[in-house]
Scaffold this motif. Structure first.
Motif, mmCIF file in Angstrom:
data_model
loop_
_atom_site.group_PDB
_atom_site.id
_atom_site.type_symbol
_atom_site.label_atom_id
_atom_site.label_comp_id
_atom_site.label_asym_id
_atom_site.label_seq_id
_atom_site.Cartn_x
_atom_site.Cartn_y
_atom_site.Cartn_z
ATOM 1 N N LYS A 26 50.270 37.590 25.496
ATOM 2 C CA LYS A 26 51.406 38.391 25.053
ATOM 3 C C LYS A 26 51.540 39.609 25.961
ATOM 4 N N ILE A 27 52.773 39.938 26.335
ATOM 5 C CA ILE A 27 52.983 41.018 27.293
ATOM 6 C C ILE A 27 52.507 42.357 26.743
ATOM 7 N N GLU A 28 52.626 42.570 25.426
ATOM 8 C CA GLU A 28 52.213 43.851 24.859
ATOM 9 C C GLU A 28 50.693 44.023 24.857
ATOM 10 N N ASN A 29 49.960 42.945 25.049
ATOM 11 C CA ASN A 29 48.498 43.029 25.068
ATOM 12 C C ASN A 29 47.920 43.128 26.478
ATOM 13 N N GLN A 30 48.765 42.983 27.481
ATOM 14 C CA GLN A 30 48.258 42.832 28.838
ATOM 15 C C GLN A 30 47.585 44.082 29.394
ATOM 16 N N LYS A 31 48.155 45.236 29.185
ATOM 17 C CA LYS A 31 47.584 46.440 29.795
ATOM 18 C C LYS A 31 46.176 46.705 29.266
ATOM 19 N N ALA A 32 46.020 46.730 27.950
ATOM 20 C CA ALA A 32 44.700 46.991 27.373
ATOM 21 C C ALA A 32 43.719 45.876 27.717
ATOM 22 N N ARG A 33 44.193 44.644 27.665
ATOM 23 C CA ARG A 33 43.314 43.508 27.950
ATOM 24 C C ARG A 33 42.826 43.533 29.386
ATOM 25 N N ARG A 34 43.728 43.765 30.315
ATOM 26 C CA ARG A 34 43.344 43.688 31.721
ATOM 27 C C ARG A 34 42.557 44.926 32.157
ATOM 28 N N GLU A 35 42.811 46.073 31.523
ATOM 29 C CA GLU A 35 41.979 47.241 31.809
ATOM 30 C C GLU A 35 40.545 46.983 31.358
ATOM 31 N N ALA A 36 40.390 46.350 30.189
ATOM 32 C CA ALA A 36 39.050 46.010 29.709
ATOM 33 C C ALA A 36 38.389 44.986 30.617
ATOM 34 N N MET A 37 39.165 44.027 31.121
ATOM 35 C CA MET A 37 38.626 43.050 32.051
ATOM 36 C C MET A 37 38.164 43.724 33.346
ATOM 37 N N GLY A 38 38.917 44.730 33.782
ATOM 38 C CA GLY A 38 38.511 45.473 34.968
ATOM 39 C C GLY A 38 37.175 46.167 34.762
ATOM 40 N N ARG A 39 36.981 46.775 33.604
ATOM 41 C CA ARG A 39 35.710 47.432 33.299
ATOM 42 C C ARG A 39 34.569 46.433 33.295
ATOM 43 N N ALA A 40 34.815 45.260 32.687
ATOM 44 C CA ALA A 40 33.771 44.241 32.621
ATOM 45 C C ALA A 40 33.407 43.739 34.023
ATOM 46 N N ARG A 41 34.421 43.488 34.840
ATOM 47 C CA ARG A 41 34.149 43.014 36.206
ATOM 48 C C ARG A 41 33.371 44.057 37.006
ATOM 49 N N ASN A 42 33.742 45.317 36.863
ATOM 50 C CA ASN A 42 33.044 46.362 37.609
ATOM 51 C C ASN A 42 31.594 46.496 37.158
ATOM 52 N N SER A 43 31.356 46.436 35.853
ATOM 53 C CA SER A 43 29.981 46.507 35.348
ATOM 54 C C SER A 43 29.139 45.377 35.924
ATOM 55 N N LEU A 44 29.713 44.186 35.931
ATOM 56 C CA LEU A 44 29.000 43.025 36.454
ATOM 57 C C LEU A 44 28.755 43.162 37.951
ATOM 58 N N LEU A 45 29.767 43.597 38.679
ATOM 59 C CA LEU A 45 29.656 43.732 40.136
ATOM 60 C C LEU A 45 28.616 44.774 40.529
ATOM 61 N N PHE A 46 28.708 45.971 39.940
ATOM 62 C CA PHE A 46 27.836 47.061 40.347
ATOM 63 C C PHE A 46 26.380 46.810 39.968
ATOM 64 N N THR A 47 26.159 45.965 38.961
ATOM 65 C CA THR A 47 24.799 45.671 38.522
ATOM 66 C C THR A 47 24.145 44.598 39.381
ATOM 67 N N THR A 48 24.919 43.660 39.881
ATOM 68 C CA THR A 48 24.340 42.480 40.517
ATOM 69 C C THR A 48 24.452 42.448 42.035
ATOM 70 N N LEU A 49 25.370 43.198 42.627
ATOM 71 C CA LEU A 49 25.554 43.142 44.079
ATOM 72 C C LEU A 49 24.323 43.704 44.785
ATOM 73 N N GLY A 50 23.675 42.872 45.582
ATOM 74 C CA GLY A 50 22.455 43.290 46.251
ATOM 75 C C GLY A 50 22.616 43.342 47.758
ATOM 76 N N PRO A 51 21.633 43.877 48.453
ATOM 77 C CA PRO A 51 21.720 44.028 49.909
ATOM 78 C C PRO A 51 21.639 42.709 50.668
ATOM 79 N N SER A 52 21.267 41.625 49.986
ATOM 80 C CA SER A 52 21.192 40.327 50.650
ATOM 81 C C SER A 52 22.446 39.494 50.429
ATOM 82 N N THR A 53 23.398 40.001 49.650
ATOM 83 C CA THR A 53 24.604 39.245 49.328
ATOM 84 C C THR A 53 25.594 39.296 50.484
#
Length: 377
Positions: free
Chosen positions: A184-211
């Motif tokens: 639903k279009i009215e849910n997109q901003k909040a949903r995708r902002e939350a998805m951005g937070r989740a992706r960043n948490s995952l990225l910053f925790t797992t990205l290593g110097p050998s990747t």
């Protein structure tokens, strides 16, 4: 009976040592554990992370060194030679490490089975997941852990270098994960902002110097070519996205058919730029909604579905990308391109990531005729 001259001159200690060595040699030959560990298992043990604080891009050592007093030894200082890290069009041959990251709301067996079929050497693949603390997220975590445990205790060649499972530390904005509710279009901003937070948490925790590479693969992608990683890295692009379609039963023909699914990969239009110029600072543009007709050129509609000009290696330059299957050179993330959980030039999440990457001087690309397939709810 008289002993021979050679035996009379042999020391009893020498005889005892020879007997022990002979018994040890026989035990080694008959020990099942010594013959059941293939060379790849030994190589993985040699390639293990240096200490428990190492970023999860290599296998972790099972035993950590202890001091003479019995206490755990502190982790050593480790030097990472990142100038030697490569991202090339021959990633598998060079042993370049790939980090596959998946935000997960539900566990689909098809996703895991497809992951297992990837031909890229699993010893060079690390996995990372992030799941919400909801009833659905809890059920998905249990199913995921069972799949991981089965794989990581199975044949050595099937095992991944490392697996990281995170739980979100914030509540999802939508309680229902029904497909219609999510889109639903009215849910997109909040949903995708939350998805951005989740992706960043995952990225910053797992990205290593050998990747070397980061493959973002959504949990509802259930079908890809088995050579997905090799095919994408072969183009040697900083940001590359294939076309995401969906298989479905066509009610008009009563036969299986395909249709576009992801509309977040696109080329910008003058109309889109004009709409953005008249927006407030907290407003975002969304693609695929009649209420916000941008008239952008969508990757979904660039596919040669008639087969006449079909070319899975054809690439086009993009201004926005989706995250269903997104290959990124790790250095793009290291340089600062992440998934904005706030309006960034009126874009958020993956489309905002594309805008950030372009601001950093990188070019985003798409493959119109190379397909991955989304689960059909």
């Amino acid at each position: 009976m008289a002993l021979s001259r050679s035996l009379r001159r042999t020391s009893p200690i020498t005889l005892i040592l020879a007997t022990i060595l002979a018994i040890g040699f026989i035990f080694f030959l008959w020990d099942p554990s010594s013959s059941s560990i293939p060379a790849t298992a030994h190589q993985r043990q040699e390639d293990a992370a240096a200490h428990p604080l190492s970023p999860p891009t290599k296998p972790f050592p099972k035993k950590q060194p202890q001091r003479a007093d019995g206490h755990q030894a502190p982790p050593p200082v480790v030097h990472y030679h990142m100038n030697d890290l490569t991202t090339s069009d021959t990633s598998a041959e060079r042993g370049e490490r790939v980090l596959i990251l998946t935000p997960m709301m539900n566990f689909y067996q098809g996703y895991w089975e497809n992951l297992m079929k990837l031909q890229y050497p699993h010893e060079f693949i690390s996995l990372g997941f992030i799941l919400p603390k909801t009833s659905e997220g809890n059920a998905a975590t249990v199913a995921l852990q069972e799949a991981v445990a089965k794989t990581q205790s199975g044949p050595v060649d099937d095992r991944f270098a490392s697996v990281t499972i995170l739980r979100q530390d914030f509540d999802p904005p939508l309680q229902s994960q029904d497909e219609k509710e999510r889109h639903k279009i009215e849910n997109q901003k909040a949903r995708r902002e939350a998805m951005g937070r989740a992706r960043n948490s995952l990225l910053f925790t797992t990205l290593g110097p050998s990747t070397s590479w980061v493959l973002w693969l959504d949990a509802d992608i259930v079908e890809t070519p088995t050579t997905l990683i090799e095919d994408l890295t072969r183009h040697d692009k900083p940001v590359l996205v294939p076309n995401c379609y969906q298989r479905f039963l066509n009610p008009e023909t009563n036969e299986m058919d395909v249709r576009p699914y992801d509309y977040n990969s696109w080329m910008e239009s003058d109309v889109g730029l004009e709409l953005a110029s008249n927006m407030g600072p907290d407003e975002i543009l969304l693609e695929g909604y009649a209420e916000l007709a941008t008239y952008r050129s969508l990757l979904a509609w660039m596919a040669s579905t008639d087969g006449i000009e079909y070319d899975p290696n054809r690439v086009v330059e993009l201004d926005g990308v989706g995250g269903t299957a997104l290959m990124v050179k790790a250095d793009v993330h290291r340089d600062g391109a992440m998934f904005p959980a706030f309006p960034f030039y009126h874009m958020v999440e993956t489309e905002g990531f594309a805008k950030m990457a372009k601001r950093l001087g990188y070019t985003c690309w798409g493959l119109p005729d190379y397909f991955v397939y989304h689960y059909n709810e």
